[in-house]
Design a protein around this motif. Structure first.
Motif, mmCIF file in Angstrom:
data_model
loop_
_atom_site.group_PDB
_atom_site.id
_atom_site.type_symbol
_atom_site.label_atom_id
_atom_site.label_comp_id
_atom_site.label_asym_id
_atom_site.label_seq_id
_atom_site.Cartn_x
_atom_site.Cartn_y
_atom_site.Cartn_z
ATOM 1 N N UNK A 66 14.389 -9.175 -25.731
ATOM 2 C CA UNK A 66 13.426 -8.390 -24.937
ATOM 3 C C UNK A 66 12.200 -8.029 -25.780
ATOM 4 N N UNK A 67 12.450 -7.568 -26.996
ATOM 5 C CA UNK A 67 11.344 -7.198 -27.883
ATOM 6 C C UNK A 67 10.527 -8.420 -28.290
ATOM 7 N N UNK A 68 11.210 -9.520 -28.602
ATOM 8 C CA UNK A 68 10.495 -10.732 -29.035
ATOM 9 C C UNK A 68 9.586 -11.265 -27.932
ATOM 10 N N UNK A 69 10.041 -11.181 -26.700
ATOM 11 C CA UNK A 69 9.221 -11.672 -25.590
ATOM 12 C C UNK A 69 7.891 -10.933 -25.515
ATOM 13 N N UNK A 70 7.938 -9.633 -25.777
ATOM 14 C CA UNK A 70 6.708 -8.846 -25.764
ATOM 15 C C UNK A 70 5.851 -9.128 -26.993
ATOM 16 N N UNK A 71 6.482 -9.196 -28.154
ATOM 17 C CA UNK A 71 5.737 -9.421 -29.399
ATOM 18 C C UNK A 71 5.086 -10.798 -29.408
ATOM 19 N N UNK A 72 5.755 -11.767 -28.772
ATOM 20 C CA UNK A 72 5.283 -13.152 -28.823
ATOM 21 C C UNK A 72 3.923 -13.337 -28.142
ATOM 22 N N UNK A 73 3.528 -12.395 -27.316
ATOM 23 C CA UNK A 73 2.236 -12.506 -26.628
ATOM 24 C C UNK A 73 1.060 -12.201 -27.544
#
Length: 1019
Positions: A66-73
């Motif tokens: 969940x966190x990576x999906x946000x950071x990846x942007x």
């Protein structure tokens, strides 16, 4: 040339400016910052998210993803690496290397927003996430506080007093305390008592909440005043907690002390521990403000600590573990000594070649160039540190090149009978443009390093800037200060002293003979050099390849990993045993151990590990750097034999961050079992190589775990919920939180623990009684089964893909490049299933990125170099001659590496790039002299020989000053390889300048040999 004429005529202005430069340089040296090593930006941040009770796979899928999906942007993101352990998500965010240091804080704020935006999407019980954006901060002054007979609580209180005092010291930015043990209030109760009394965990928690809650009682009006009413009844001591009234569901009242044993304790298991020479300790780490002087700050901190030591209670002792200020001072003093030796060496060479007075005249330009450079360094915020001081030493010989050419030309003009002012002006006008072009080109050769976005480029950026600034100042002073000093102090030869032939005599004639032979046999000479170049390129396979050199320090570290799942107390015991063994060696001065995670970053290149209970780091301080090298070598050979169980790495301090393993073959894909199989094949290949050490799986060994499978039917009949069951189980060892005890500003958790319970396996766990306040039953009666199974203790991902690496080290005496080259083809030949990928990580990836970063701007520097050469000479043939000479310098470089035994890596490569600039500079001056003589009507063959003869003295002087000026750096472990590259490369390149350049010129212009010089052969 008007500027030159102005300085020659305006003596007062010239003298004033020179005095100001000397005064400004001295002032800058005193006031400017001083560091041990050049700073670079750690372009990483950590995102830590707790998820108590979750398995590694649950942490990875429900929190990390969940966190990576946000950071990846984030557009600035380079890649993500995660480590998912039971109850903890650890995401390391790597941003693009092109991001500048001044943009980092804004970027971390953006990261924090991205993380905060998805906190609501995390599962219940997870979080909050903590973004550690000061991950790269250096707390370089590190002390340890021990207290004989004092508890951890008392150590923490004393450490906080010290912290508050140190924050008042000038230039202290931050003080961090390491190794604090979390205090707890343990409420130990027998499960049978809980069942008999009908008291539940919820009842105790509810009583704590009601009693310890801070309530606003308002106030009353008393005439013109309002009196505040303060509530009482909060917990202020253990007695208050003991007297807490617990009301069971049946309405019965119990005094807590009647049903439980209450005591102060510490959280178990501990998250991390620290020891100094075996004694429990707490670390106090101090950082300097960005604009501060770490040497001055460290001294001020030491003075304040000495004062505090006088008033500290008995038993406490503060020990210096690592003092960056002292290390910086020692490093600077060593380099300053080398700098002084280099200056004296250069001046001595000048005195030898051209006499005392002329040598002093030219050598003085060196002093002015250095002092002017110090002024610019202070203005630009470049501190005195290993790189900037090495830059001055490296540039030392080049700094007098321009002055040598100008003064030599002026002195020769005077020997030809010209008046002093005319001789000076003609020398300046003839050499100004070629010298400027040569100086700019020498600076351009370092351009790829300066603009390299890799950490090595940032590390060497101050070296490039200082070299560039100092070289430009050397050109400026060669056309201003040098002519002025010649005018004021050089004596013009009297008419009877004038020579009919300036370059005559036995040695000049021998040189003419040799040069004439080379020109007559130019094809053989060039062919021989091409063969030598091929042999030299082949010989590089025998030169060890180490990308970044180690440092010469009295410290080294040891990393130790026990099998995954090891209790932190066992890790502490093993680390203490290891430390005792090391402390028994006579070379050892102090040993400090850090269990559970690495200490604060007291040195910029330190790598962070943990939190993990099976890890420990040992910092060894020896009596001297020489003894440190001896003990380091001894332990590398012996420590694995004495302690075969743990994985042990003995590390030197390096200029760039270490990696977890030297070689990592990384596999990516969706299934852990397939990844384990692929990594296993790679590990088998690694283990077959006798040069490999510690081949292992990145995820570690699999661990046993106990899984009670909750039965809702049987447990429901007893009214025991899954939460009540797991709370009861947690009370066995860790303790179940039931409240908070406020101890001043600290919030101390109150933990309920089961008394008199000793459980070590699934069978005894099944006999443990769980309760809900009304009923109790053995755990086996509320579960379907209690199974024992295996799990990976951690799961790692790379850019949101499951990732597993086969890792290994390299045995002493071998290098990463050597071993990687031997195992590479076989590992790359492993067949990958569909959906799985592979790449080389760790040092191989980092070194490849560093070389790509240099190569990125090399074409631009090369193009600019070509443009300058073509613009200078007005043709293509002479620039091509220069480009043909450059590769031949590798012959000298290869010979130097083989003879000295230094490793070839990034620093020697940087030295070679600088060497190219030196070669180009000498060749430009020689070709320009040939062109001048040909324009004056001298026959081409004669012009080649006479121009070369006339340039021999300045070329030899420039080369000798550079070569001997670099000698002090040969004894520096970090810069020895670079120094050897320049010394041996320039020695051979000088021969190239004096012999091969004329041969190439004659070949390109098809100039035939002249029999006029045959007479010299007979002499």
């Amino acid at each position: 040339m008007k500027l030159v004429k102005y300085f020659l005529q305006k003596k007062a202005v010239t003298i004033l400016l020179l005095i100001l430069i000397l005064a400004g340089g001295l002032f800058s040296y005193i006031k400017m910052g001083k560091l041990e090593d050049a700073p670079f930006t750690i372009k990483q941040a950590l995102v830590l998210t707790p998820y108590p009770g979750a398995s590694p796979s649950e942490v990875q899928s429900q929190v990390t993803d969940v966190l990576e999906e946000s950071i990846q942007s984030m557009g600035e993101l380079y890649y993500l690496k995660t480590e998912n352990r039971s109850g903890l998500s650890k995401i390391t965010v790597y941003v693009k290397k092109e991001i500048r240091a001044d943009e980092m804080q804004q970027l971390w704020d953006k990261l924090r927003r991205k993380v905060n935006d998805v906190q609501s999407k995390l599962p219940a019980g997870a979080g909050p996430s903590v973004v550690n954006d000061d991950f790269g901060d250096v707390l370089g002054v590190f002390y340890g506080l021990t207290g004989n007979g004092h508890t951890y609580r008392e150590l923490e209180d004393e450490a906080k007093i010290i912290k508050n005092e140190l924050l008042k010291v000038k230039d202290v930015a931050k003080v961090e305390i390491y190794g604090i043990q979390t205090p707890t209030i343990d409420v130990s109760v027998s499960p049978s008592v809980m069942a008999q009394s009908g008291v539940t965990i919820s009842d105790i928690a509810r009583a704590f909440e009601a009693q310890n809650k801070v309530v606003d009682a308002g106030g009353i009006d008393a005439g013109q005043n309002r009196l505040r009413i303060e509530s009482t009844g909060n917990f202020y001591s253990l007695d208050d907690i003991s007297n807490l009234t617990i009301v069971s569901r049946s309405g019965e009242h119990f005094r807590l002390a009647d049903i439980a044993h209450i005591e102060e304790s510490y959280q178990t298991p501990a998250s991390n521990l620290m020891r100094i020479d075996g004694n429990p300790a707490i670390g106090v780490a101090i950082s300097t403000v960005p604009t501060g002087n770490v040497v001055d700050m460290a001294k001020a901190v030491k003075d304040r600590i000495d004062e505090l030591s006088q008033s500290m209670p008995e038993g406490y002792e503060l020990t210096s573990i690592y003092d960056q200020g002292y290390e910086s001072d020692v490093a600077n003093q060593g380099f300053i000594l080398n700098l002084i030796i280099s200056v004296l060496t250069v001046i001595a060479i000048l005195l030898f070649f051209i006499g005392f007075k002329n040598g002093i005249l030219i050598g003085s330009g060196l002093i002015f160039s250095i002092f002017a450079t110090l002024i610019v360094m202070m203005a630009c915020g470049i501190a005195l540190q290993r790189m900037s001081l090495a830059a001055i030493i490296i540039a030392m010989g080049m700094l007098v090149d321009n002055a040598i050419v100008v003064s030599d030309s002026a002195l020769i003009n005077m020997e030809r009978g010209m008046r002093k002012r005319v001789a000076i002006m003609r020398a300046c006008s003839a050499t100004a443009l070629p010298l400027l072009a040569a100086t700019v080109i020498a600076i351009l050769t370092f351009l790829p390093i300066y603009y390299s976005p890799h950490i090595t480029g940032e590390l060497l950026s101050s070296l490039v800037v200082v070299i560039g600034v100092s070289l430009m100042f050397s050109w400026v002073f060669a056309l201003t200060q040098t002519p002025f000093f010649i005018q004021e102090f050089a004596r013009r030869p009297r008419p009877e002293e004038l020579k009919t032939s300036l370059f005559d005599g036995k040695y000049y004639n021998h040189f003419r003979n040799a040069l004439h032979w080379v020109l007559r046999h130019r094809s053989v000479t060039i062919s021989s050099l091409v063969v030598m170049l091929i042999l030299s390129a082949w010989s590089f396979k025998f030169i060890p390849k180490v990308f970044v050199p180690a440092l010469d320090k009295q410290y080294f570290t040891i990393d130790m990993w026990l099998p995954e799942g090891t209790n932190i107390n066992e890790t502490d015991r093993m680390a203490s045993s290891l430390a005792d063994y090391i402390r028994g060696h006579k070379e050892t001065e102090m040993v400090s151990t850090y269990i559970g995670r690495t200490p604060p970053r007291y040195y910029l290149s330190n790598v962070a590990f943990g939190p993990q209970s099976n890890y420990a780091q040992i910092l060894v301080k020896c009596n001297s750097s020489e003894e440190s090298r001896q003990l380091h070598a001894l332990l590398q050979d012996s420590i694995r034999q004495k302690y075969p169980e743990p994985l042990i790495k003995v590390n030197k301090f390096e200029l760039s961050p270490l990696t977890e393993a030297v070689i990592e073959a990384r596999f990516l894909g969706p299934d852990p079992a397939v990844l384990d199989s692929l990594a296993g094949k790679a590990i088998e290949i690694m283990r077959r190589n006798p040069k490999v050490a510690d081949a292992r799986n990145e995820w570690g060994n699999m661990n046993l775990m106990i899984r009670p499978v909750y039965d809702p039917v049987k447990a429901g009949a007893l009214g025991i919920t899954k939460a009540q069951m797991m709370q009861s189980v947690k009370s066995i060892s860790d303790g179940t939180p039931v409240g908070i005890y406020r101890d001043n500003e600290k919030k101390v958790p109150v933990l309920l623990k089961s008394e008199g319970v000793h459980i070590t396996d699934a069978q005894s766990l099944g006999d443990f009684s769980v309760w809900n306040g009304e009923h109790s039953a053995p755990l086996s009666q509320v579960t379907e089964k209690i199974e024992t199974t295996w799990e990976f203790p951690q799961m790692r991902t790379y850019n949101r893909q499951l990732s597993m690496a086969a890792m290994c080290g390299v045995k002493p005496g071998h290098t990463m490049a050597e071993v990687h080259g031997e195992i590479r083809k076989e590992i790359e030949a492993i067949e990958l299933p569909k959906g799985y990928t592979f790449f080389w990580d760790a040092q191989h990836k980092d070194q490849g990125e560093a070389m790509q970063a240099i190569a990125k701007f090399f074409p631009l520097a090369f193009l600019m170099l070509i443009v300058i050469l073509v613009a200078l000479f007005g043709n293509f043939r002479q620039p091509v001659i220069i480009l043909c000479v450059l590769p031949l310098s590798l012959i000298g470089v290869a010979a130097g590496m083989l003879l000295t035994g230094f490793d070839f890596g990034f620093f020697p490569i940087a030295g070679w790039l600088g060497l190219l600039g030196m070669i180009i500079k000498n060749v430009i001056v020689l070709l320009d002299e040939i062109n001048i003589q040909r324009r004056n009507g001298i026959a081409p063959y004669t012009a080649i020989i006479e121009a070369t003869v006339s340039r021999t003295r300045p070329v030899l002087m420039a080369a000798t000053t550079t070569i001997l000026g670099m000698v002090p750096l040969l004894f520096d472990i970090a810069f020895g390889g670079m120094a050897a590259t320049i010394i041996f490369g320039l020695t051979f390149a000088t021969l190239l300048t004096l012999f091969v350049t004329p041969a190439l010129y004659a070949m390109f212009y098809k100039i035939k040999s002249n029999s006029k010089y045959a007479s010299y052969e007979k002499n």
